[in-house]
Scaffold this active site. Sequence first.
Site, mmCIF file in Angstrom:
data_model
loop_
_atom_site.group_PDB
_atom_site.id
_atom_site.type_symbol
_atom_site.label_atom_id
_atom_site.label_comp_id
_atom_site.label_asym_id
_atom_site.label_seq_id
_atom_site.Cartn_x
_atom_site.Cartn_y
_atom_site.Cartn_z
ATOM 1 N N GLY A 239 0.489 -15.106 -29.302
ATOM 2 C CA GLY A 239 -0.954 -15.231 -29.108
ATOM 3 C C GLY A 239 -1.453 -16.591 -28.695
ATOM 4 O O GLY A 239 -2.650 -16.749 -28.399
ATOM 5 N N GLU A 273 6.645 -14.925 -31.833
ATOM 6 C CA GLU A 273 6.792 -14.051 -30.665
ATOM 7 C C GLU A 273 5.880 -14.472 -29.525
ATOM 8 O O GLU A 273 5.076 -13.667 -29.058
ATOM 9 C CB GLU A 273 6.400 -12.618 -31.027
ATOM 10 C CG GLU A 273 7.121 -11.983 -32.156
ATOM 11 C CD GLU A 273 6.515 -10.637 -32.541
ATOM 12 O OE1 GLU A 273 7.257 -9.809 -33.058
ATOM 13 O OE2 GLU A 273 5.298 -10.430 -32.331
ATOM 14 N N PRO A 274 5.953 -15.691 -29.051
ATOM 15 C CA PRO A 274 5.061 -16.084 -27.967
ATOM 16 C C PRO A 274 5.505 -15.510 -26.626
ATOM 17 O O PRO A 274 6.706 -15.376 -26.380
ATOM 18 C CB PRO A 274 5.196 -17.608 -27.955
ATOM 19 C CG PRO A 274 6.571 -17.850 -28.473
ATOM 20 C CD PRO A 274 6.881 -16.739 -29.447
ATOM 21 N N ARG A 276 2.846 -15.572 -23.440
ATOM 22 C CA ARG A 276 2.046 -16.321 -22.469
ATOM 23 C C ARG A 276 2.288 -17.830 -22.539
ATOM 24 O O ARG A 276 2.383 -18.494 -21.514
ATOM 25 C CB ARG A 276 0.561 -16.036 -22.757
ATOM 26 C CG ARG A 276 -0.387 -16.566 -21.714
ATOM 27 C CD ARG A 276 -1.835 -16.436 -22.193
ATOM 28 N NE ARG A 276 -2.151 -15.202 -22.850
ATOM 29 C CZ ARG A 276 -2.721 -14.146 -22.254
ATOM 30 N NH1 ARG A 276 -3.032 -14.210 -20.978
ATOM 31 N NH2 ARG A 276 -2.989 -13.055 -22.934
ATOM 32 N N ARG A 312 -5.075 -8.825 -13.962
ATOM 33 C CA ARG A 312 -5.865 -9.487 -15.000
ATOM 34 C C ARG A 312 -7.339 -9.705 -14.613
ATOM 35 O O ARG A 312 -8.224 -9.462 -15.432
ATOM 36 C CB ARG A 312 -5.220 -10.808 -15.432
ATOM 37 C CG ARG A 312 -3.789 -10.641 -15.968
ATOM 38 C CD ARG A 312 -3.262 -11.868 -16.686
ATOM 39 N NE ARG A 312 -3.907 -12.058 -17.954
ATOM 40 C CZ ARG A 312 -4.853 -12.928 -18.194
ATOM 41 N NH1 ARG A 312 -5.235 -13.755 -17.246
ATOM 42 N NH2 ARG A 312 -5.416 -13.016 -19.361
ATOM 43 N N CYS A 342 -8.553 -0.125 -2.282
ATOM 44 C CA CYS A 342 -9.822 0.593 -2.117
ATOM 45 C C CYS A 342 -10.594 0.698 -3.424
ATOM 46 O O CYS A 342 -10.815 1.807 -3.934
ATOM 47 C CB CYS A 342 -9.543 1.968 -1.560
ATOM 48 S SG CYS A 342 -8.497 1.854 -0.128
ATOM 49 N N GLU A 343 -10.930 -0.419 -4.014
ATOM 50 C CA GLU A 343 -11.737 -0.440 -5.229
ATOM 51 C C GLU A 343 -12.524 -1.738 -5.226
ATOM 52 O O GLU A 343 -11.968 -2.787 -4.902
ATOM 53 C CB GLU A 343 -10.844 -0.477 -6.490
ATOM 54 C CG GLU A 343 -9.934 0.681 -6.633
ATOM 55 C CD GLU A 343 -9.866 1.215 -8.063
ATOM 56 O OE1 GLU A 343 -10.767 0.927 -8.865
ATOM 57 O OE2 GLU A 343 -8.898 1.924 -8.328
HETATM 58 N N1 LLP Z 1 3.728 -9.894 -30.300
HETATM 59 C C1 LLP Z 1 3.061 -8.728 -30.220
HETATM 60 C C2 LLP Z 1 3.217 -7.731 -31.282
HETATM 61 C C3 LLP Z 1 2.207 -8.501 -29.120
HETATM 62 O O1 LLP Z 1 1.529 -7.363 -29.058
HETATM 63 C C4 LLP Z 1 2.072 -9.487 -28.115
HETATM 64 C C5 LLP Z 1 1.201 -9.269 -26.964
HETATM 65 C C6 LLP Z 1 2.819 -10.672 -28.231
HETATM 66 C C7 LLP Z 1 3.634 -10.847 -29.351
HETATM 67 C C8 LLP Z 1 2.760 -11.779 -27.222
HETATM 68 O O2 LLP Z 1 1.475 -12.298 -27.106
HETATM 69 P P1 LLP Z 1 1.208 -13.651 -26.274
HETATM 70 O O3 LLP Z 1 1.944 -14.773 -26.952
HETATM 71 O O4 LLP Z 1 1.706 -13.445 -24.896
HETATM 72 O O5 LLP Z 1 -0.261 -13.816 -26.331
HETATM 73 N N2 LLP Z 1 -2.149 -8.140 -20.884
HETATM 74 C C9 LLP Z 1 -2.932 -9.103 -21.645
HETATM 75 C C10 LLP Z 1 -2.216 -9.582 -22.871
HETATM 76 C C11 LLP Z 1 -1.755 -8.459 -23.801
HETATM 77 C C12 LLP Z 1 -0.968 -8.955 -24.970
HETATM 78 C C13 LLP Z 1 -0.287 -7.824 -25.666
HETATM 79 N N3 LLP Z 1 0.484 -8.208 -26.795
HETATM 80 C C14 LLP Z 1 -3.326 -10.248 -20.715
HETATM 81 O O6 LLP Z 1 -2.958 -10.218 -19.547
HETATM 82 O O7 LLP Z 1 -4.033 -11.151 -21.145
#
Ligand code: LLP
Length: 415
Positions: A239, A273-274, A276, A312, A342-343
């Site tokens: 996150g 669990e990063p 992004r 996104r 086409c949107e």
């Molecule tokens: N762990 C779990 C259980 C998750 O559901 C996620 C992301 C992560 C880790 C990794 O999160 P991060 O560190 O990448 O924030 N498509 C959206 C983001 C959806 C995230 C879904 N879960 C976007 O493009 O912003």
Amino acid sequence: MHEFSYKGSDFFCEGIKVSDLALRFGTPLYVYSYKTLTDHFLKLQSAFREIDPLICFSVKANSNLSVLKALVDKGAGLDIVSGGELFRAKKAGCPLSKIVYASVGKTDKEIEDAVSSGILFFNVESLPELENINRIAGRLGKTVKVALRINPDVEAKTHKFITTGKITNKFGIDFKTAGGIIALRKRFRHALIAGLHIHIGSQITESGPFLAAIKKITVFISRLKDQGVPIEYLNIGGGLGIIYSRETPQTAAEFASKILPLLRNSGLKIIMEPGRFIVGSAGILVARVLYVKKTPLKKFVIVDGAMNDLIRPALYDAHHEIVPLHRSKRERQKVDIVGPICESGDFLAKGRFVQSVRAGEYIAVMSAGAYGFSMSSNYNSRPRAAEIMVRGKEVILIGRRETYDDLIDREEIAV
Ligand code: LLP
């Protein structure tokens, strides 16, 4: 920090001029910087080294095998959410003992495969899922570890579509229900509750929500300890936010300095669990300007990259910086940068001041490494883009462009 910048008038990824890649491989094109990717992983690892966490890169953010392999080689584990991601994790050579598996809807087949493979643990999101994992593991004559995913009911202060830790979200189990499940733990002889998990959302730029969630869960863990329930693992999820525009997210070191006091003496094995944070700014999407179209009210820059390549902006109204691959003294103009789909939702930027560009020139959409290619599709029967990894002066094709034949490969004409 990332390895994309101008040298003179031209935009470079590490030691390579990006427009040369566009000419050689065509567009739309994803370009990743190996150094940016691995540096971000290493920064996080180093910030938290005193507790030596297992950092499981979230495969959904970018599931390219070379991206996974680069991180696995640096010691990363992987966070998966499907049988397909387990397949990728194995192909990338990730040790099974470094794989954690989340998802609110694991199928029997997915559970069977993960149990047989011997992953580290499942992040479990409900009682029926726990019962199912216990049943399947028993049938296979195995005992697996699970971490209960707790929904701590914390506001993550991010886009509502990517908030996951409020009690109204489908994710995780509230504290009271979790306490009840843990009290019944002896029933689950093939699914040992060895840990707890939280993940409150994505693109979180402040430490407050993380601190609130971790505080709540550590209080819960001490209560469990008092009741004689041993908890071995705490998975604090992903996150961490990055800079897309004017955000000022915490660095890895700032994040660690706030979080470590809560975890340092816990005796827990920490998992993160990063997604992004590691890959977001390590990738760009390069597109070619097809036409510049003036209407009575607006100017549209129509490019060959679209919402099927990067969804996104369309899905979350997300802001991605857009820069020309060749910088000039031309004036800046207010434009909408749109794709051919086409949107009306097919845009990469709206009402944006960018250097005026002409047909045939290239632009780069920044910070497209996370949830870019991995969320791409074939909508409008557009083949998916090629992916390139740059490492110093080395250029590696890590994902070939799809062909028209790829588009129809699975299909039959029924007569
Ligand atoms: N762990 C779990 C259980 C998750 O559901 C996620 C992301 C992560 C880790 C990794 O999160 P991060 O560190 O990448 O924030 N498509 C959206 C983001 C959806 C995230 C879904 N879960 C976007 O493009 O912003």
